[in-house]
Design a protein around this motif. Structure first.
Motif, PDB file in Angstrom:
ATOM      1  N   VAL A  96       0.829  -1.212   0.000  1.00  0.00           N
ATOM      2  CA  VAL A  96       0.000   0.000   0.000  1.00  0.00           C
ATOM      3  C   VAL A  96       0.858   1.254   0.000  1.00  0.00           C
ATOM      4  N   ILE A 159     -13.655  -0.683  -6.826  1.00  0.00           N
ATOM      5  CA  ILE A 159     -13.125   0.387  -5.970  1.00  0.00           C
ATOM      6  C   ILE A 159     -11.840   0.949  -6.560  1.00  0.00           C
ATOM      7  N   GLY A 160     -10.971   0.046  -7.043  1.00  0.00           N
ATOM      8  CA  GLY A 160      -9.700   0.502  -7.597  1.00  0.00           C
ATOM      9  C   GLY A 160      -9.871   1.360  -8.835  1.00  0.00           C
ATOM     10  N   HIS A 163     -11.534   4.765  -7.400  1.00  0.00           N
ATOM     11  CA  HIS A 163     -10.874   5.593  -6.388  1.00  0.00           C
ATOM     12  C   HIS A 163      -9.363   5.405  -6.294  1.00  0.00           C
ATOM     13  N   TRP A 165      -5.982   2.258  -6.912  1.00  0.00           N
ATOM     14  CA  TRP A 165      -5.683   0.864  -6.605  1.00  0.00           C
ATOM     15  C   TRP A 165      -5.300   0.622  -5.158  1.00  0.00           C
ATOM     16  N   ARG A 166      -4.883   1.651  -4.423  1.00  0.00           N
ATOM     17  CA  ARG A 166      -4.451   1.439  -3.030  1.00  0.00           C
ATOM     18  C   ARG A 166      -5.626   1.184  -2.086  1.00  0.00           C
ATOM     19  N   TRP A 167      -6.799   1.721  -2.406  1.00  0.00           N
ATOM     20  CA  TRP A 167      -7.928   1.627  -1.480  1.00  0.00           C
ATOM     21  C   TRP A 167      -8.382   0.186  -1.246  1.00  0.00           C
ATOM     22  N   PRO A 168      -8.544  -0.640  -2.261  1.00  0.00           N
ATOM     23  CA  PRO A 168      -8.929  -2.027  -1.960  1.00  0.00           C
ATOM     24  C   PRO A 168      -7.878  -2.777  -1.157  1.00  0.00           C
ATOM     25  N   MET A 170      -5.946  -1.418   1.120  1.00  0.00           N
ATOM     26  CA  MET A 170      -6.109  -0.972   2.505  1.00  0.00           C
ATOM     27  C   MET A 170      -7.282  -1.679   3.168  1.00  0.00           C
ATOM     28  N   GLY A 171      -8.341  -1.930   2.396  1.00  0.00           N
ATOM     29  CA  GLY A 171      -9.458  -2.701   2.932  1.00  0.00           C
ATOM     30  C   GLY A 171      -9.037  -4.103   3.324  1.00  0.00           C
TER      31      GLY A 171
END
Length: 396
Positions: A96, A159-160, A163, A165-168, A170-171
């Motif tokens: 991430v 999501i990627g 918003h 690619w890092r957000w999924p 982080m989830g």
């Protein structure tokens, strides 16, 4: 809570907990496949180069998983499970935070080391059920990996794409921490399952059925991941899809994988591992040959992907069951070796796909994978029904 789960009530809960963990791990491991172009743009690298994140992950798992499982062989099983999940979480965190390809690959190596959770959980599942229920136990444990294609990978792609690619990822990190808390609270401290040991490895590797089983795993995973490591670009090269349509297609593929996982466990217990595998691998080969012919035709493409998912995911339980039946006391080591072959195949497939896509194009990449599926089928069709070794004591 007692140290040993009761077979009648606690065992199903433990297996479903493992399935949830595999759901999160599968989402983290394979979630970048649908959004490679976004990762490549952010890191300013070619798609083929970023696609090697799967190669790094897979090689790390293949090389490190057996060693790590043996090093943790004398630990309590809950401690070993927590250690693998924690290592995977650390790798996700590094990924991430990555601002260059080298750091991303380092994170993927750590994630690959943590993926030793999967053979560890499989070994525990095999130890806690009678032989007649091994297929069902393994398919339940691996159900989460299949569900990651239904829930995690499509949701992560959506999501990627929307918003970043890092957000999924982080989830995935947050969910891993939740899984670690659940394991700590719900898994008994002393599960009666053997740890891995290299004792007897030489004898096992001199057995033809063991070598043929491992070779088949290597070939069919090379076939699958020569395509799936680039699944987003492959689908988009065949049929123009919006982000929502791409996510929906991955959901359908994942649902087919769930059906394959469950039916594979049932078929193993009902018909035996080898007959089940022969049907499944033949179906996978046929679908890999047909997919490039569906260019511009969404419905035929979707139907081929459904059959692909059922056949591909269906092979997990019978393959694991084959190895566990060869020498049940050494099942953890055998399953770990199989996982190594699985991830060597994953790494080789990602590398082969990266090399082959500029020559063939993403739309014809499944034909390259079909070569390896054919090799796996050749190995399988020349494999006699194995006879188990006499039981032997193996010190964890």
């Amino acid at each position: 809570m007692s140290d040993q789960p009761a077979a009648s009530s606690r065992l199903p809960g433990l297996l479903y907990l493992f399935a949830l963990c595999n759901l999160v791990l599968g989402t983290g491991a394979f979630g970048l496949g649908g959004i490679l172009e976004q990762v490549a743009a952010d890191l300013k690298q070619p798609v083929q180069a970023v696609g090697q994140n799967m190669t790094a992950y897979a090689f790390a798992t293949a090389l490190l998983a057996p060693v790590l499982l043996v090093l943790a062989g004398r630990w309590r099983r809950r401690t070993a499970v927590l250690a693998t999940l924690g290592t995977f979480a650390l790798g996700v965190l590094v990924s991430v935070l990555a601002t260059d390809l080298r750091t991303l690959l380092l994170g993927r190596v750590l994630m690959g080391a943590g993926a030793s959770f999967t053979p560890l959980a499989a070994g525990i599942a095999v130890a806690l059920v009678p032989p007649a229920q091994r297929g069902k136990a393994l398919s339940t444990t691996f159900l989460g990996m299949s569900l990651s294609y239904v829930i995690g990978v499509p949701l992560g792609a959506w999501i990627g794409l929307a918003h970043g690619w890092r957000w999924p990822q982080m989830g995935v990190l947050v969910l891993l921490l939740v899984m670690m808390v659940l394991v700590w609270r719900l898994m008994p401290a002393n599960v009666n399952a053997p740890g891995s040991s290299f004792k007897g490895l030489g004898t096992l590797l001199r057995r033809g059925e063991v070598l043929r089983t491992l070779a088949m795993t290597l070939f069919y995973f090379t076939a699958i991941f020569s395509v799936f490591a680039y699944i987003g670009p492959v689908l988009l090269s065949l049929v123009p899809l919006s982000p929502a349509q791409l996510s929906g297609t991955l959901v359908v593929f994942g649902l087919a994988g769930v059906a394959g996982t469950l039916s594979g466990g049932w078929a193993t217990d009902r018909f035996g591992a080898l007959p089940s595998l022969r049907v499944q691998l033949s179906g996978l080969l046929l679908m890999m040959l047909l997919v490039p012919l569906t260019k511009g035709l969404y419905l035929p493409l979707l139907l081929a992907l459904v059959a692909w998912g059922v056949c591909g995911f269906g092979m997990m339980a019978p393959q694991q069951s084959r190895l566990a039946s060869v020498s049940p006391p050494q099942a953890p080591l055998l399953l770990s070796l199989n996982t190594s072959m699985l991830y060597f195949g994953t790494a080789l497939g990602a590398a082969v796909g990266g090399l082959g896509s500029p020559v063939l194009g993403f739309d014809q990449l499944p034909w390259l994978g079909a070569v390896f599926a054919g090799l796996g089928l050749l190995v399988l069709l020349t494999t006699p029904t194995p006879q188990p070794l006499a039981p032997q004591r193996v010190t964890p």
